[in-house]
Design a protein around this motif. Structure first.
Motif, PDB file in Angstrom:
ATOM      1  N   GLY A  25      20.888  52.251  37.012  1.00 58.89           N
ATOM      2  CA  GLY A  25      20.765  53.572  36.420  1.00 58.89           C
ATOM      3  C   GLY A  25      21.956  54.035  35.612  1.00 58.89           C
ATOM      4  N   LEU A  26      22.020  55.345  35.413  1.00 52.24           N
ATOM      5  CA  LEU A  26      22.982  55.952  34.506  1.00 52.24           C
ATOM      6  C   LEU A  26      24.394  55.906  35.073  1.00 52.24           C
ATOM      7  N   LEU A  27      25.282  55.275  34.302  1.00 44.13           N
ATOM      8  CA  LEU A  27      26.699  55.209  34.640  1.00 44.13           C
ATOM      9  C   LEU A  27      27.487  55.696  33.439  1.00 44.13           C
ATOM     10  N   LEU A  28      28.431  56.604  33.662  1.00 44.91           N
ATOM     11  CA  LEU A  28      29.299  57.092  32.600  1.00 44.91           C
ATOM     12  C   LEU A  28      30.654  56.404  32.687  1.00 44.91           C
ATOM     13  N   LEU A  29      31.237  56.122  31.528  1.00 49.00           N
ATOM     14  CA  LEU A  29      32.595  55.575  31.447  1.00 49.00           C
ATOM     15  C   LEU A  29      33.350  56.381  30.412  1.00 49.00           C
ATOM     16  N   THR A  30      34.637  56.620  30.656  1.00 48.45           N
ATOM     17  CA  THR A  30      35.447  57.392  29.713  1.00 48.45           C
ATOM     18  C   THR A  30      36.909  56.990  29.808  1.00 48.45           C
ATOM     19  N   ASP A  31      37.630  57.197  28.702  1.00 53.79           N
ATOM     20  CA  ASP A  31      39.082  57.037  28.732  1.00 53.79           C
ATOM     21  C   ASP A  31      39.777  58.393  28.703  1.00 53.79           C
ATOM     22  N   ASP A  32      38.994  59.458  28.861  1.00 52.93           N
ATOM     23  CA  ASP A  32      39.509  60.827  28.869  1.00 52.93           C
ATOM     24  C   ASP A  32      39.681  61.261  30.321  1.00 52.93           C
ATOM     25  N   GLY A  33      40.929  61.217  30.799  1.00 56.87           N
ATOM     26  CA  GLY A  33      41.178  61.537  32.201  1.00 56.87           C
ATOM     27  C   GLY A  33      40.778  62.946  32.575  1.00 56.87           C
ATOM     28  N   GLY A  34      41.001  63.897  31.677  1.00 51.77           N
ATOM     29  CA  GLY A  34      40.613  65.271  31.972  1.00 51.77           C
ATOM     30  C   GLY A  34      39.115  65.409  32.131  1.00 51.77           C
ATOM     31  N   LEU A  35      38.349  64.749  31.265  1.00 56.51           N
ATOM     32  CA  LEU A  35      36.894  64.805  31.367  1.00 56.51           C
ATOM     33  C   LEU A  35      36.420  64.127  32.646  1.00 56.51           C
ATOM     34  N   GLY A  39      39.345  59.080  23.678  1.00 54.27           N
ATOM     35  CA  GLY A  39      38.384  60.159  23.851  1.00 54.27           C
ATOM     36  C   GLY A  39      36.972  59.620  23.909  1.00 54.27           C
ATOM     37  N   LEU A  40      36.857  58.285  24.023  1.00 53.92           N
ATOM     38  CA  LEU A  40      35.554  57.636  24.072  1.00 53.92           C
ATOM     39  C   LEU A  40      34.890  57.863  25.427  1.00 53.92           C
ATOM     40  N   THR A  41      33.642  58.282  25.398  1.00 52.31           N
ATOM     41  CA  THR A  41      32.814  58.382  26.597  1.00 52.31           C
ATOM     42  C   THR A  41      31.490  57.725  26.286  1.00 52.31           C
ATOM     43  N   ILE A  42      31.024  56.863  27.178  1.00 53.31           N
ATOM     44  CA  ILE A  42      29.763  56.184  26.941  1.00 53.31           C
ATOM     45  C   ILE A  42      28.830  56.341  28.127  1.00 53.31           C
ATOM     46  N   ALA A  43      27.533  56.231  27.849  1.00 55.75           N
ATOM     47  CA  ALA A  43      26.497  56.170  28.879  1.00 55.75           C
ATOM     48  C   ALA A  43      25.962  54.753  28.906  1.00 55.75           C
ATOM     49  N   LEU A  44      25.886  54.174  30.077  1.00 60.81           N
ATOM     50  CA  LEU A  44      25.440  52.797  30.259  1.00 60.81           C
ATOM     51  C   LEU A  44      24.298  52.767  31.261  1.00 60.81           C
ATOM     52  N   HIS A  45      23.262  51.988  30.956  1.00 62.17           N
ATOM     53  CA  HIS A  45      22.184  51.758  31.915  1.00 62.17           C
ATOM     54  C   HIS A  45      22.553  50.528  32.728  1.00 62.17           C
ATOM     55  N   LYS A  46      23.139  50.765  33.907  1.00 63.44           N
ATOM     56  CA  LYS A  46      23.610  49.659  34.742  1.00 63.44           C
ATOM     57  C   LYS A  46      22.438  48.952  35.433  1.00 63.44           C
ATOM     58  N   TYR A  91      36.903  46.254  25.199  1.00 61.55           N
ATOM     59  CA  TYR A  91      36.833  47.572  25.831  1.00 61.55           C
ATOM     60  C   TYR A  91      37.574  47.608  27.160  1.00 61.55           C
ATOM     61  N   ARG A  92      37.666  46.487  27.843  1.00 63.71           N
ATOM     62  CA  ARG A  92      38.377  46.504  29.129  1.00 63.71           C
ATOM     63  C   ARG A  92      39.887  46.515  28.946  1.00 63.71           C
ATOM     64  N   ASP A  93      40.342  46.299  27.695  1.00 64.81           N
ATOM     65  CA  ASP A  93      41.779  46.266  27.422  1.00 64.81           C
ATOM     66  C   ASP A  93      42.271  47.521  26.708  1.00 64.81           C
ATOM     67  N   ARG A  94      41.405  48.528  26.597  1.00 66.04           N
ATOM     68  CA  ARG A  94      41.822  49.751  25.924  1.00 66.04           C
ATOM     69  C   ARG A  94      42.914  50.463  26.729  1.00 66.04           C
ATOM     70  N   ASP A  95      43.741  51.205  26.017  1.00 64.34           N
ATOM     71  CA  ASP A  95      44.808  51.988  26.640  1.00 64.34           C
ATOM     72  C   ASP A  95      44.833  53.366  25.977  1.00 64.34           C
ATOM     73  N   PRO A  96      44.432  54.426  26.704  1.00 60.63           N
ATOM     74  CA  PRO A  96      44.124  54.495  28.125  1.00 60.63           C
ATOM     75  C   PRO A  96      42.876  53.677  28.488  1.00 60.63           C
ATOM     76  N   VAL A  97      42.809  53.307  29.766  1.00 61.89           N
ATOM     77  CA  VAL A  97      41.732  52.459  30.253  1.00 61.89           C
ATOM     78  C   VAL A  97      40.393  53.196  30.198  1.00 61.89           C
ATOM     79  N   LEU A  98      39.339  52.451  29.914  1.00 61.32           N
ATOM     80  CA  LEU A  98      37.980  52.983  29.957  1.00 61.32           C
ATOM     81  C   LEU A  98      37.485  52.834  31.393  1.00 61.32           C
ATOM     82  N   SER A  99      37.420  53.942  32.117  1.00 58.09           N
ATOM     83  CA  SER A  99      37.120  53.920  33.549  1.00 58.09           C
ATOM     84  C   SER A  99      35.697  54.393  33.826  1.00 58.09           C
ATOM     85  N   THR A 100      35.114  53.841  34.885  1.00 56.62           N
ATOM     86  CA  THR A 100      33.826  54.356  35.332  1.00 56.62           C
ATOM     87  C   THR A 100      34.030  55.725  35.962  1.00 56.62           C
ATOM     88  N   VAL A 101      33.085  56.611  35.735  1.00 58.48           N
ATOM     89  CA  VAL A 101      33.131  57.959  36.308  1.00 58.48           C
ATOM     90  C   VAL A 101      32.401  57.889  37.642  1.00 58.48           C
TER      91      VAL A 101
END
Length: 233
Positions: free
Chosen positions: A107-117, A58-65, A88-98
């Motif tokens: 700029g602002l990049l979101l990543l999450t392992d919450d597929g629904g979100l 359920g992790l979601t992060i904001a990254l300044h790319k 973090y790249r080995d988490r399951d479910p995967v932490l994917s870029t949105v």
């Protein structure tokens, strides 16, 4: 969920490797007491090598790319995952870029392992505004805002026109563009369609969420209040 599986899913190692962490006494509670694989312990009380366990699924992060960093797990060169803890790249479910920002966009990049979100954010129905700061190679002519707002602009190789977008001009070669969809390299292709070239591109906002002081390469986890802000009208 068993502690071994929980910790392995957070990227700390394979299940076999995590079992060794237990055997070596490296998994403890907040008071330093050694934990065993079949213990029942609250997530927030678990420590690995004395450090709190990473955030659960359920992790979601904001990254300044920064520019020069790729939104990928496998491409050559610097990757966005290099800016995060290695596991973090080995988490399951995967932490994917949105969605993605191309290599030369910051700029602002979101990543999450919450597929629904993830699907809620990128869904065309959401129409979340995405705000870009643009520096151009040539002076603007003056008719670009009307073309972008028309809802009739077609991009090369596309079969449907773009949704209306808002262009605010700050200087002859500097502008802010607000999009409500996310097609491939859309900003660059839009300016190419009107005879210009993007020299620098920076995404400053997604929905109601901005960078909020994050410097290039920095990131932070988002909480429920942040997600409410993201979807705020």
């Amino acid at each position: 969920m068993k502690l071994v599986k929980l910790i392995a899913n957070l990227g700390y190692g394979s299940r076999k490797q995590v079992q060794w962490l237990f055997r070596e006494g490296r998994v403890t509670d907040a008071e330093g007491e050694v934990l065993y694989a079949d213990d029942q312990v609250a997530h927030e009380a678990i420590r690995v090598d004395g450090e709190p366990l990473d955030a659960p699924v359920g992790l979601t992060i904001a990254l300044h790319k920064p520019r020069g960093v790729t939104c990928s797990t496998k491409d050559k060169g610097r990757l966005v995952y290099d800016l995060l803890p290695p596991r973090y790249r080995d988490r399951d479910p995967v932490l994917s870029t949105v969605g993605r920002l191309d290599r030369d966009t910051s700029g602002l990049l979101l990543l999450t392992d919450d597929g629904g979100l993830l699907h809620r954010i990128i869904s065309p129905k959401a129409k979340l505004p995405k705000v870009y700061e643009v520096e151009l190679a040539e002076d603007l002519r003056g008719d670009e805002a009307g073309q972008f707002a028309s809802g009739a602009l077609m991009l090369e190789a596309e079969k449907t026109p773009l949704l209306p977008a808002e262009l605010t001009v700050h200087a002859p070669r500097s502008a802010t563009l607000v999009l409500h969809e996310g097609r491939y390299h859309q900003v660059r292709r839009m300016f190419a369609a009107v005879g210009n070239h993007v020299d620098a591109l920076h995404r400053s906002r997604v929905g109601g969420l901005g960078l909020q002081g994050l410097e290039e390469g920095q990131w932070r986890p988002l909480d429920a209040t942040d997600l409410d802000t993201l979807f705020a009208p």
